[in-house]
Enzyme design. Structure first.
Site, PDB file in Angstrom:
ATOM      1  N   ALA A 117       0.846  -1.166  -0.030  1.00 17.21           N
ATOM      2  CA  ALA A 117      -0.102   0.122  -0.131  1.00 17.21           C
ATOM      3  C   ALA A 117       1.012   1.416   0.033  1.00 17.21           C
ATOM      4  O   ALA A 117       0.628   2.208   0.631  1.00 17.21           O
ATOM      5  CB  ALA A 117      -0.895  -0.113   1.180  1.00 17.21           C
ATOM      6  N   HIS A 127       6.839   6.113   1.402  1.00 14.59           N
ATOM      7  CA  HIS A 127       7.748   5.126   1.023  1.00 14.59           C
ATOM      8  C   HIS A 127       8.690   5.355  -0.016  1.00 14.59           C
ATOM      9  O   HIS A 127       9.854   4.851  -0.104  1.00 14.59           O
ATOM     10  CB  HIS A 127       6.720   3.951   0.514  1.00 14.59           C
ATOM     11  CG  HIS A 127       5.858   2.980   1.800  1.00 14.59           C
ATOM     12  ND1 HIS A 127       4.557   3.152   1.621  1.00 14.59           N
ATOM     13  CD2 HIS A 127       6.422   2.577   2.552  1.00 14.59           C
ATOM     14  CE1 HIS A 127       4.096   2.609   2.762  1.00 14.59           C
ATOM     15  NE2 HIS A 127       5.235   2.093   3.360  1.00 14.59           N
ATOM     16  N   LYS A 136       8.691   7.661  11.282  1.00 14.36           N
ATOM     17  CA  LYS A 136       7.334   7.505  11.888  1.00 14.36           C
ATOM     18  C   LYS A 136       7.131   6.543  12.872  1.00 14.36           C
ATOM     19  O   LYS A 136       6.545   6.668  13.858  1.00 14.36           O
ATOM     20  CB  LYS A 136       5.994   7.517  10.652  1.00 14.36           C
ATOM     21  CG  LYS A 136       4.773   7.481  11.421  1.00 14.36           C
ATOM     22  CD  LYS A 136       3.769   7.441  10.178  1.00 14.36           C
ATOM     23  CE  LYS A 136       3.682   5.891   9.669  1.00 14.36           C
ATOM     24  NZ  LYS A 136       2.939   5.004  10.740  1.00 14.36           N
ATOM     25  N   ASP A 137       7.651   5.287  12.491  1.00  8.66           N
ATOM     26  CA  ASP A 137       7.793   4.121  13.508  1.00  8.66           C
ATOM     27  C   ASP A 137       9.106   4.275  14.216  1.00  8.66           C
ATOM     28  O   ASP A 137      10.049   3.279  14.086  1.00  8.66           O
ATOM     29  CB  ASP A 137       7.611   2.735  12.888  1.00  8.66           C
ATOM     30  CG  ASP A 137       6.076   2.699  12.151  1.00  8.66           C
ATOM     31  OD1 ASP A 137       5.270   2.733  12.831  1.00  8.66           O
ATOM     32  OD2 ASP A 137       6.302   2.805  10.672  1.00  8.66           O
ATOM     33  N   SER A 177       0.906   7.279   5.947  1.00  8.56           N
ATOM     34  CA  SER A 177       0.607   5.957   6.366  1.00  8.56           C
ATOM     35  C   SER A 177      -0.272   5.200   5.635  1.00  8.56           C
ATOM     36  O   SER A 177      -1.275   5.683   4.830  1.00  8.56           O
ATOM     37  CB  SER A 177      -0.044   5.987   7.732  1.00  8.56           C
ATOM     38  OG  SER A 177      -0.154   4.764   8.194  1.00  8.56           O
TER      39      SER A 177
END
Length: 292
Positions: free
Chosen positions: A41, A46, A161-162, A197
């Protein structure tokens, strides 16, 4: 950097043996290999990781795999978007000849036993997400370690983000002596400020409208942290969400950026980050910000 043109379009591998053989052949020619592990996704966030990886390596492997062992919620696993064709088309807008896609089946990765390995990440796994998502980081560690064994990248790229996941993967590499450089990349945001996200595509219109409030709150918390105690800032954030019509706060905390331990008192030489998890309907959103 070595010039490399060996595909007219992105090639997709579904079997670990085939991609391992291909990568070994490339490395025997002295080519460097970067990796961007994803669950698919794909979005512009990304792509920024892929672009950075392309700038530092001859070839980039993008894995697209929805890993069952890191989901503590079966419904979330079932509803997670799977858009391989669109993902490949998006990757081809960046490069057609330097990207390899590894899109394995669950059996290819786990060989019929989709069970997590147990890891010790020196306590990083018990903070924040670890408290709310049982077994999550064992699942992350298992699949990332497996990817590194199969692909053997020189460098691997992960978004901030993570941030907790990024720190855990650095610890994984350190403790298991895996010869890969872990590169953290800044959070890519939508124009509204919402952290990009794959889950954002599942937000209902009213939730999508409300969600930028998360980053707005983080930015104000950062300003407040300059003059107020951590407890005061945390109390302020909790009050912001207490009466919010659309968003439900799961947690907000300020932690040491290295150990991820919650702050006890502010120390000048320490680096701190604020971490947040919020529900917009059934969709869980996380974000974070450096405070100093």
């Amino acid at each position: 950097m070595h010039p490399l043109i060996f595909y007219y379009k992105v090639k997709i591998y579904t079997e670990k043996d085939r991609i391992s053989t291909e990568i070994a052949a490339l490395k025997s020619k002295g080519l460097s290999v970067g990796m961007v592990p994803t669950m698919g996704a794909l979005h512009q966030g990304h792509l920024q990781l892929v672009i950075k990886a392309l700038g530092e390596n001859d070839v980039v492997v993008v894995s697209i795999f929805v890993n069952p062992t890191q989901f503590d919620n079966k419904t979330d696993l079932e509803k997670y978007p799977r858009t391989l064709e669109n993902d490949v088309e998006l990757l081809e807008t960046v490069s057609k000849d330097q990207i390899m896609v590894y899109a394995p089946t669950v059996d290819d990765i786990y060989e019929g036993h989709a069970i997590s390995e147990a890891f010790d990440f020196d306590g990083l796994e018990f903070e924040m997400e670890g408290k709310f998502r049982q077994g999550h980081f064992d699942g992350v560690g298992t699949v990332v370690k497996r990817f590194f064994e199969i692909v053997k990248p020189d460098s691997a790229y992960f978004g901030e983000k993570d941030f907790q996941q990024l720190q855990i993967i650095k610890k994984l590499v350190e403790k298991h002596h895996i010869p890969v450089k872990i590169v953290g990349c800044k959070i890519h945001r939508e124009p509204s400020g919402l952290a990009m996200s794959s889950r954002n595509t599942r937000l209902k219109p009213n939730h999508k409208t409300a969600a930028p409030f998360i980053y707005k709150t983080l930015k104000t918390a950062k300003i407040k942290f300059g003059t107020e105690s951590a407890n005061k800032v945390m109390e302020w954030v909790e009050n912001q969400f207490k009466n919010h019509d659309t968003l439900k706060l799961e947690y907000f905390l300020i932690a040491d950026a290295k150990t991820l331990k919650p702050i006890k008192r502010k120390l000048n030489k320490k680096k701190y980050r604020a971490f947040i998890a919020v529900y917009a309907g059934e969709i869980r959103l996380i974000d974070n910000i450096a405070l100093n």
